[in-house]
Design a protein around this motif. Structure first.
Motif, PDB file in Angstrom:
ATOM      1  N   ARG A 114       0.842  -1.159  -0.056  1.00  0.00           N
ATOM      2  CA  ARG A 114      -0.131   0.148   0.129  1.00  0.00           C
ATOM      3  C   ARG A 114       0.718   1.200  -0.040  1.00  0.00           C
ATOM      4  NH1 ARG A 114      -3.219  -3.139   3.174  1.00  0.00           N
ATOM      5  NH2 ARG A 114      -2.603  -2.438   5.095  1.00  0.00           N
ATOM      6  N   VAL A 115       1.715   1.449   0.916  1.00  0.00           N
ATOM      7  CA  VAL A 115       2.611   2.469   0.916  1.00  0.00           C
ATOM      8  C   VAL A 115       3.319   2.777  -0.409  1.00  0.00           C
ATOM      9  CG1 VAL A 115       4.764   3.448   2.106  1.00  0.00           C
ATOM     10  CG2 VAL A 115       2.977   2.170   3.498  1.00  0.00           C
ATOM     11  N   LEU A 116       4.010   1.650  -1.068  1.00  0.00           N
ATOM     12  CA  LEU A 116       4.738   1.747  -2.002  1.00  0.00           C
ATOM     13  C   LEU A 116       3.883   1.926  -3.225  1.00  0.00           C
ATOM     14  CD1 LEU A 116       7.409  -1.044  -1.540  1.00  0.00           C
ATOM     15  CD2 LEU A 116       7.849   1.595  -1.376  1.00  0.00           C
ATOM     16  N   ARG A 117       2.588   1.803  -3.299  1.00  0.00           N
ATOM     17  CA  ARG A 117       1.553   1.845  -4.202  1.00  0.00           C
ATOM     18  C   ARG A 117       1.839   0.803  -5.346  1.00  0.00           C
ATOM     19  NH1 ARG A 117       2.575   7.557  -3.070  1.00  0.00           N
ATOM     20  NH2 ARG A 117       0.741   8.255  -2.250  1.00  0.00           N
ATOM     21  N   VAL A 118       1.991  -0.347  -4.852  1.00  0.00           N
ATOM     22  CA  VAL A 118       2.279  -1.499  -5.876  1.00  0.00           C
ATOM     23  C   VAL A 118       0.885  -1.973  -6.378  1.00  0.00           C
ATOM     24  CG1 VAL A 118       2.928  -3.894  -5.915  1.00  0.00           C
ATOM     25  CG2 VAL A 118       4.457  -1.961  -4.750  1.00  0.00           C
ATOM     26  N   PRO A 119       0.774  -1.952  -7.767  1.00  0.00           N
ATOM     27  CA  PRO A 119      -0.559  -2.194  -8.178  1.00  0.00           C
ATOM     28  C   PRO A 119      -0.809  -4.102  -7.776  1.00  0.00           C
ATOM     29  CG  PRO A 119       0.944  -2.029 -10.169  1.00  0.00           C
ATOM     30  CD  PRO A 119       1.736  -1.479  -8.705  1.00  0.00           C
ATOM     31  N   ARG A 120      -1.919  -4.162  -7.495  1.00  0.00           N
ATOM     32  CA  ARG A 120      -2.231  -5.588  -7.226  1.00  0.00           C
ATOM     33  C   ARG A 120      -3.160  -6.279  -8.101  1.00  0.00           C
ATOM     34  NH1 ARG A 120      -3.731  -3.995  -1.447  1.00  0.00           N
ATOM     35  NH2 ARG A 120      -1.528  -3.406  -0.594  1.00  0.00           N
TER      36      ARG A 120
END
Length: 185
Positions: free
Chosen positions: A173-179
């Motif tokens: 979430r913090v790194l804004r990694v797309p899931r």
């Protein structure tokens, strides 16, 4: 000198110097340009800081996650070595089973010794690697990584699994990694 002639209704033409108007316009333009330049510089600095922080967090989170995987692998290998030594002792005969001798045999086994040394190195590394996560934050990730550490130290595999998942989720979430989105059936 440049002058501007102003005609007012019913009055003779008056001359007004043009240079104060030009000077005021140039000053206003310079001020506006300076303000825009300062604002652009501040925005760029902020963007650069966010980029730097994201890179540092990514590095710290990867190191912390790799450390936990190192503990998992070490624990698994140690369990296999211990099981193998127990199987050997049982094969030699139950009458020869002596707890003290078995423990000494385990301590002398080169594979076990290497794994024990590796575990000690991992523990020594843990404080440094996890400190970076705590310092770089945010709090959500710091709490998750500390919970993961506590659960590993407690030897609670189920709790450790949940804590590891919480850490991964918070870090993503913090790194804004797309899931990937789950398909609905």
């Amino acid at each position: 000198m440049f002058t501007l002639q102003v005609l007012a209704a019913g009055s003779p033409a008056a001359s007004v110097p043009l240079w104060p108007t030009l000077l005021a316009g140039a000053a206003a333009g310079a001020i506006i340009t300076s303000l825009v330049t300062l604002l652009a510089g501040a925005l760029e600095a902020r963007r650069e800081h966010r980029r730097w922080l994201r890179e540092k967090r990514l590095d710290a989170y990867l190191r912390a996650f790799a450390l936990t995987k190192g503990f998992d692998l070490n624990s698994s290998k140690t369990g296999k070595v211990v099981a193998s030594l127990i199987a050997e002792a049982v094969a030699e005969g139950p009458e020869d089973l002596d707890a003290k001798a078995a423990f000494e045999r385990l301590r002398q086994d080169p594979d076990y010794r290497a794994l024990d040394e590796q575990a000690s190195e991992l523990q020594a590394t843990a404080a440094r690697e996890l400190a970076a996560v705590v310092l770089l934050g945010p709090q959500e990730v710091a709490v998750a990584v500390l919970e993961m550490q506590k659960s590993y130290e407690a030897g609670d595999d189920e709790r450790a699994g949940r804590a590891e998942q919480d850490f991964r989720d918070a870090a993503q979430r913090v790194l804004r990694v797309p899931r990937p989105r789950r398909r609905r059936r």
